[in-house]
Design an enzyme around this catalytic site. Sequence first.
Site, PDB file in Angstrom:
ATOM      1  N   HIS A 297       0.859  -1.177   0.000  1.00 57.53           N
ATOM      2  CA  HIS A 297       0.000   0.000   0.000  1.00 57.53           C
ATOM      3  C   HIS A 297       0.900   1.232   0.000  1.00 57.53           C
ATOM      4  O   HIS A 297       1.658   1.441   0.937  1.00 57.53           O
ATOM      5  CB  HIS A 297      -0.876  -0.028   1.256  1.00 57.53           C
ATOM      6  CG  HIS A 297      -1.907   1.060   1.324  1.00 57.53           C
ATOM      7  ND1 HIS A 297      -3.234   0.800   1.548  1.00 57.53           N
ATOM      8  CD2 HIS A 297      -1.805   2.403   1.204  1.00 57.53           C
ATOM      9  CE1 HIS A 297      -3.903   1.936   1.570  1.00 57.53           C
ATOM     10  NE2 HIS A 297      -3.049   2.930   1.362  1.00 57.53           N
ATOM     11  N   HIS A 340      -0.224   4.297  11.489  1.00 57.52           N
ATOM     12  CA  HIS A 340       0.987   5.076  11.257  1.00 57.52           C
ATOM     13  C   HIS A 340       1.033   6.317  12.143  1.00 57.52           C
ATOM     14  O   HIS A 340       0.033   6.752  12.715  1.00 57.52           O
ATOM     15  CB  HIS A 340       1.108   5.476   9.786  1.00 57.52           C
ATOM     16  CG  HIS A 340       0.026   6.405   9.288  1.00 57.52           C
ATOM     17  ND1 HIS A 340      -1.263   6.013   9.099  1.00 57.52           N
ATOM     18  CD2 HIS A 340       0.076   7.713   8.924  1.00 57.52           C
ATOM     19  CE1 HIS A 340      -1.985   7.022   8.632  1.00 57.52           C
ATOM     20  NE2 HIS A 340      -1.196   8.074   8.523  1.00 57.52           N
ATOM     21  N   GLU A 346      -2.931  15.881  10.093  1.00 59.38           N
ATOM     22  CA  GLU A 346      -3.911  15.500   9.080  1.00 59.38           C
ATOM     23  C   GLU A 346      -5.330  15.845   9.518  1.00 59.38           C
ATOM     24  O   GLU A 346      -5.837  15.279  10.491  1.00 59.38           O
ATOM     25  CB  GLU A 346      -3.823  13.997   8.803  1.00 59.38           C
ATOM     26  CG  GLU A 346      -2.424  13.520   8.399  1.00 59.38           C
ATOM     27  CD  GLU A 346      -2.342  12.016   8.285  1.00 59.38           C
ATOM     28  OE1 GLU A 346      -3.367  11.340   8.541  1.00 59.38           O
ATOM     29  OE2 GLU A 346      -1.262  11.505   7.960  1.00 59.38           O
ATOM     30  N   HIS A 370      -5.927  14.211  13.191  1.00 58.00           N
ATOM     31  CA  HIS A 370      -4.856  13.424  13.794  1.00 58.00           C
ATOM     32  C   HIS A 370      -3.600  14.278  13.714  1.00 58.00           C
ATOM     33  O   HIS A 370      -3.011  14.433  12.642  1.00 58.00           O
ATOM     34  CB  HIS A 370      -4.686  12.086  13.061  1.00 58.00           C
ATOM     35  CG  HIS A 370      -5.939  11.276  13.042  1.00 58.00           C
ATOM     36  ND1 HIS A 370      -6.580  10.911  11.880  1.00 58.00           N
ATOM     37  CD2 HIS A 370      -6.686  10.774  14.055  1.00 58.00           C
ATOM     38  CE1 HIS A 370      -7.660  10.199  12.171  1.00 58.00           C
ATOM     39  NE2 HIS A 370      -7.747  10.106  13.495  1.00 58.00           N
ATOM     40  N   HIS A 376      -2.567   6.675  14.532  1.00 61.42           N
ATOM     41  CA  HIS A 376      -3.948   6.500  14.092  1.00 61.42           C
ATOM     42  C   HIS A 376      -3.973   5.427  13.010  1.00 61.42           C
ATOM     43  O   HIS A 376      -2.935   4.965  12.544  1.00 61.42           O
ATOM     44  CB  HIS A 376      -4.565   7.809  13.593  1.00 61.42           C
ATOM     45  CG  HIS A 376      -3.751   8.526  12.562  1.00 61.42           C
ATOM     46  ND1 HIS A 376      -2.592   9.206  12.854  1.00 61.42           N
ATOM     47  CD2 HIS A 376      -3.924   8.667  11.227  1.00 61.42           C
ATOM     48  CE1 HIS A 376      -2.090   9.742  11.767  1.00 61.42           C
ATOM     49  NE2 HIS A 376      -2.868   9.413  10.756  1.00 61.42           N
TER      50      HIS A 376
END
Length: 444
Positions: A297, A340, A346, A370, A376
């Site tokens: 990903h 992460h 963010e 976050h 999170h």
Amino acid sequence: MTQDPRSLASHPGYMPGFGNDFETEALPNALPQGRNSPQKCNYGLYGEQLSGTAFTAPSHQNERTWCYRIRPSVKHANRFARVDLPYWKSAPLIDPDLISLGQFRWDPIPRTDTPLTWLTGMRTMTTAGDVHTQTGMAAHVYLVTRSMEDAYFYSADSELLVVPQQGRLRFLTELGIIDLTPGEVAILPRGLTYRVEVVDGPARGFVCENYGQKFALPGRGPIGANCMANRRDFKTPVAAFEDREVPSTITVKWGGQFYVSQIGQSPLDVVAWHGNYAPCKYDLNDYCPVGAVLFDHPDPSIFTVLTAPSGVEGTANIDFVLFRERWMVAEDTFRPPWYHRNIMSELMGNIYGQYDAKPQGFVPGGMSLHNMMLPHGPDREAFEGASNEDLAPQKLDNTMSFMFETRFPQHLTPFAAKEAPLQADYVECWADLEKKFDGSPGPK
């Protein structure tokens, strides 16, 4: 004379700020040819330059537009008085009684029939950086139920990235008219004068107020020339003007404060213009995501639509990131966003549909925050589903969320902490994540 905005349409062109020049006129021969400031302009117009960069900026970065208008703008703003817009805040705003360190999520700000314009309906959620040093940003939610009538606005502090979520707005600007619907975004440059009308309301959406360098397309690196956002899909308006002598007001945001001036006419009197400093809009459905086609990903930066650079190469003042419909095809891969921590703060918003990392609770119109270096990731339902599902090619459909992320910590405003519908139990979405370690290496 007032042009009917319904007769106007945005014309396609490269996004302002990439060396291209637009030209458009609302009356024939209103635009001088071969020179910017002739001794006398046709129709008795005044030539005036609107500069978005320093005069001596490198030529590939220099942004300016020549306007040919009925009155010079010095007639449109003078003798200012302070005005209070208590819900529109600027950085730095660090309330010692509020804790911004944490993971936060909000339900949608309730729609209302209370008369609210673009100015009175702005609600600041977070601020970051410093408006006085032109670094950082603020994130807002807007609620608009009433059109601005003989009232105009510009921000000397910032450019605004507008992300509608419900309803339709019309931005009548000095350089033309932009109609904006959910699924589109608009960029309103620093210093541009406009008023906002409600086409279909009540209207609700999100705004990223950028204090720093202008938004631009990100470098694609090894991706090459195609996919992501393409310059040709950004639309700039055609020239339109108002010749109305009526008592009006113009409000200016300057240094984090608001000031109002009384004027005797509409300031939207640009009959013709040419240049590369202009508002634009972009249809998010034109964004083409890229991703892994075998395994793993990629980082969310692969979904960057626009970036506002900072002084640190590769570390943005702001990134505008889009998570829209796309195919998931990677094998032996945890497909949703992984757990992460990172240096960017963010702030996410949901335009429509379901976000794959949070199937419950993050609803259209909602937001989450976050902050930098706070962990999170998926809740238990998303983790279990992604860990055990059949990894056949799958279309992630009916989803559109975005992220305003910045290198700076985002501080909550009193409105975000005390008045907005904060989900007090949000952090509990990770409480039932289980310890799965058993000492066995498992399958290979």
